[in-house]
Design a protein around this motif. Structure first.
Motif, PDB file in Angstrom:
ATOM      1  N   PHE A 132       0.835  -1.198   0.000  1.00 41.75           N
ATOM      2  CA  PHE A 132       0.000   0.000   0.000  1.00 41.75           C
ATOM      3  C   PHE A 132       0.877   1.258   0.000  1.00 41.75           C
ATOM      4  N   LYS A 140       2.389  -3.468  -6.259  1.00 36.70           N
ATOM      5  CA  LYS A 140       1.020  -3.220  -5.791  1.00 36.70           C
ATOM      6  C   LYS A 140       0.507  -4.401  -4.961  1.00 36.70           C
ATOM      7  N   PRO A 141      -0.415  -4.113  -4.025  1.00 31.15           N
ATOM      8  CA  PRO A 141      -0.955  -5.187  -3.179  1.00 31.15           C
ATOM      9  C   PRO A 141      -1.546  -6.349  -3.970  1.00 31.15           C
ATOM     10  N   HIS A 142      -2.242  -6.048  -5.088  1.00 28.77           N
ATOM     11  CA  HIS A 142      -2.908  -7.152  -5.791  1.00 28.77           C
ATOM     12  C   HIS A 142      -1.895  -8.103  -6.434  1.00 28.77           C
ATOM     13  N   CYS A 197      -0.519 -10.185  -3.613  1.00 30.85           N
ATOM     14  CA  CYS A 197      -1.507 -11.200  -3.235  1.00 30.85           C
ATOM     15  C   CYS A 197      -1.376 -12.416  -4.145  1.00 30.85           C
ATOM     16  N   ARG A 198      -1.222 -12.159  -5.450  1.00 30.75           N
ATOM     17  CA  ARG A 198      -1.029 -13.269  -6.385  1.00 30.75           C
ATOM     18  C   ARG A 198       0.253 -14.038  -6.100  1.00 30.75           C
ATOM     19  N   ARG A 219      -3.279 -10.341   3.724  1.00 28.21           N
ATOM     20  CA  ARG A 219      -3.282  -9.578   4.969  1.00 28.21           C
ATOM     21  C   ARG A 219      -4.705  -9.388   5.486  1.00 28.21           C
ATOM     22  N   PHE A 247      -6.964  -6.458   7.982  1.00 33.30           N
ATOM     23  CA  PHE A 247      -6.869  -5.060   8.384  1.00 33.30           C
ATOM     24  C   PHE A 247      -7.248  -4.891   9.851  1.00 33.30           C
ATOM     25  N   LYS A 297     -12.342  -4.470   7.123  1.00 35.94           N
ATOM     26  CA  LYS A 297     -12.913  -3.954   5.878  1.00 35.94           C
ATOM     27  C   LYS A 297     -13.756  -5.032   5.218  1.00 35.94           C
ATOM     28  N   SER A 299     -12.636 -13.272  -2.886  1.00 36.39           N
ATOM     29  CA  SER A 299     -11.180 -13.323  -2.766  1.00 36.39           C
ATOM     30  C   SER A 299     -10.620 -14.651  -3.272  1.00 36.39           C
ATOM     31  N   VAL A 333      -8.916 -15.393  -6.969  1.00 38.49           N
ATOM     32  CA  VAL A 333      -7.495 -15.251  -7.303  1.00 38.49           C
ATOM     33  C   VAL A 333      -6.885 -16.610  -7.650  1.00 38.49           C
ATOM     34  N   ARG A 382     -11.027 -14.536   4.502  1.00 37.60           N
ATOM     35  CA  ARG A 382     -10.829 -13.941   3.192  1.00 37.60           C
ATOM     36  C   ARG A 382      -9.358 -13.994   2.785  1.00 37.60           C
ATOM     37  N   THR A 386      -7.138 -16.733  -0.398  1.00 40.12           N
ATOM     38  CA  THR A 386      -6.186 -16.425  -1.465  1.00 40.12           C
ATOM     39  C   THR A 386      -4.999 -17.387  -1.432  1.00 40.12           C
TER      40      THR A 386
END
Lengths: 335, 240
Positions: B52, B71-73, B76-77, B82, B84, B88, B102, B105, B149, B153
């Motif tokens: 982030f 980037k976070p996405h 994630c891949r 993570r 929060f 969220k 989620s 992915v 969530r 992933t």
């Protein structure tokens, strides 16, 4: 079970409608309704499901309409090619716009779409060599009868509803909703938010562009103020979405119906009722007031938005249960 | 072998160094606790690791690859998930749909995504609440939904940001059990936690931050007896 059958019953009714109702006037209104189903569904996809509120649908609508018109005047093709190329040119406008402006979030993005709307209108006005400016584009309509236009509109409305449905049932649907609900969470879930917002916008722009091309074909005349109109196209698209139900499958369809009726009610001054009453009263003040009301359909839209947000925040479709409950309660009390 | 490595990572906000010259490693299969007083820069550090924020100076390596500024996405891949601190949830979606979204992915079909999601919900004891809108879930379950969530992933590294805050004692035990089970699956965990009992009992190693700087690193036992840490952190707790 009953609820599942409603769309099919509605479709059947719409299929026989022009065979039963022969009036040109009502067929015309229904063609507009069906066109608004297309635009409303598109707006609903990007704003309702993906949460990126657009105030500038007219940019894509007008682009589609001008594409169809220019194919005739510049290339001598049939305006019906516009149904295909209008969608493509709208996407060509949407892609660079989205690529830049999806860095903005929430209200800032909405403002950018508003700017796009105005920019496109000015381009269409000023670039006279291409667009004929304020003269607009006049083409000869293909059909004298309303019937072919009606069924083409119906087909496009059904296609757009099915498109939205298929998209929302796929991975894309989940991703759009995730972006609407929480962009940071979506990012951390492995969703390339910029990329998927672009996809949503591109689908919406394509559908809206097709609707614009349909408008050119059907009306036979466009100018910058008609097809790039902020209040008659962009705001109307938002109203169709909000009144029908933001983020619901059939909300835009119901919203289109209501909004075209409301627009027509204002335009004709309660189907001529207000002006007749005013004339009957003989008072100058009331006559001028009635003229004012007839011209004030934009104000009427504003009031309608306020009413919808206050009493039906989820639209007619989203708050259907609430509406039926209210009606039933009144019946019980009344009885 | 180290799965996550921070090399003198710095994150400045204007003149303030929220994270200052922090280096440490997290090895495969470990649970590493990240502790420190309020405002020590723990969540900022998570945001730097997770993409982030990109570090102002220094680097972050994940699985041997430099990931600073990614980037976070994408992370994630690559296998980093993570939760929060301020949960969220996707509010207007049910718990199940939250997790399906989620799981996509790692899934090509909706059916496969649902399979992964159901597994994650069962793992976090949320299966019975699968059809509840996530905005209607109590805070304890929302915290677990965050974990579900993240698990969907199928991460190699899981970053947990105060997943225990605000839980009642029985929920606390439930969550500790879940963390242990996650470790058994072979998932590496970096966890921010204020609850000292929890962090001392589940962590293999602990990293302590204060004013954005690392002031100590070691086993729970070493940390508990480190005078610097006691002064900066535990001391306050003893006074209270």
């Amino acid at each position: 079970m009953v609820k599942k059958a409603v769309p099919f019953i509605a479709l059947a009714a719409l299929l026989v409608f022009p065979l039963v109702v022969k009036s040109d006037y009502y067929q015309h209104l229904m063609i507009l309704v069906l066109m608004w189903v297309v635009i409303g569904s598109a707006w609903n996809l990007i704003a309702g499901y993906t949460g990126q509120v657009s105030f500038g649908d007219a940019a894509f609508f007008g682009t589609g309409a001008y594409t169809a018109g220019l194919l005739v005047t510049k290339l001598g093709w049939s305006a019906w090619w516009g149904l295909f190329f209008g969608g493509i040119t709208a996407v060509l406008i949407a892609m660079p716009f989205g690529w830049i402006c999806f860095r903005l979030r929430g209200a800032y993005f909405a403002l950018a779409t508003l700017a796009l709307n105005e920019i496109m209108r000015h381009i269409a006005t000023i670039w006279e060599k291409l667009t004929y400016g304020m003269l607009g584009i006049l083409i000869v309509q293909t059909f004298a009868s309303k019937l072919p236009y009606y069924y083409i509109s119906l087909a496009l409305a059904v296609i757009s509803l099915i498109t939205v449905r298929l998209v929302m049932r796929s991975k894309y649907g989940y991703y759009f909703l995730s972006i609407r609900e929480d962009q940071d969470a979506a990012e951390s879930m492995g969703i390339n938010t910029h990329h998927y917002k672009m996809i949503s916008l591109v689908i919406a722009a394509a559908l809206t562009g097709v609707a614009g091309a349909l408008y050119m074909n059907y009306m036979g005349f466009i100018d910058p103020h008609v097809v790039f109109s902020l209040h008659d196209i962009s705001i109307m698209a938002i109203l169709v979405g909000i009144v029908g139900g933001v983020g619901t499958q059939y909300g835009p369809a119901v919203g289109a119906f209501i909004m075209v009726a409301v627009q027509e009610l204002f335009r004709t001054g309660g189907y001529g009722l207000i002006s007749k009453l005013a004339k009957a009263s003989g008072s100058e003040t009331i006559i001028s007031l009635s003229e004012f009301i007839t011209k004030a359909h934009v104000m009427g839209f504003g009031i309608l938005v306020v009413v919808a947000i206050l009493f039906l925040p989820n639209g007619v479709v989203g708050d259907w249960n609430k509406i039926t409950r209210l009606v039933l309660q009144k019946k019980i009390k009344g009885g | 072998m180290s799965l996550l490595k921070l090399d003198r990572a710095v994150k400045n906000f204007g003149g303030l160094a929220a994270v200052n010259n922090v280096s440490f490693e997290v090895h495969k299969g470990e649970i590493v606790g990240l502790i420190g007083p309020n405002g020590a820069g723990k969540t900022t550090l998570f945001n730097v690791i997770n993409g982030f924020y990109s570090p102002s100076k220094g680097d972050v390596f994940f699985d041997g690859k430099k990931i600073s500024g990614m980037k976070p996405h994408i992370l994630c891949r690559m296998g980093m998930a993570r939760t929060f601190q301020i949960v969220k949830p996707l509010k207007r979606l049910s718990a199940l749909h939250n997790v399906i979204a989620s799981a996509f992915v790692r899934a090509n079909t909706r059916a496969r995504a649902e399979e992964i999601a159901v597994e994650a919900l069962k793992f976090t004891n949320l299966y019975d609440d699968r059809d509840v809108l996530s905005k209607a879930l109590p805070i304890g379950k929302r915290k677990r939904l965050e974990i579900a969530r993240a698990l969907a992933t199928q991460p190699a590294l899981l970053l947990l940001d105060e997943s225990f805050a605000g839980l009642n004692p029985s929920e606390l035990n439930e969550s500790i059990e879940i963390i242990r089970k996650i470790k058994e699956k072979g998932i590496t965990i970096l966890i921010i936690e204020h609850h000292m009992k929890v962090i001392m009992s589940i962590s293999d190693r602990i990293v302590v931050l204060n004013y954005g700087e690392k002031i100590a690193e070691g086993t729970p036992h070493e940390i508990g007896s480190n005078p610097l840490v006691v002064e900066a952190y535990l001391g306050e707790a003893q006074d209270a």
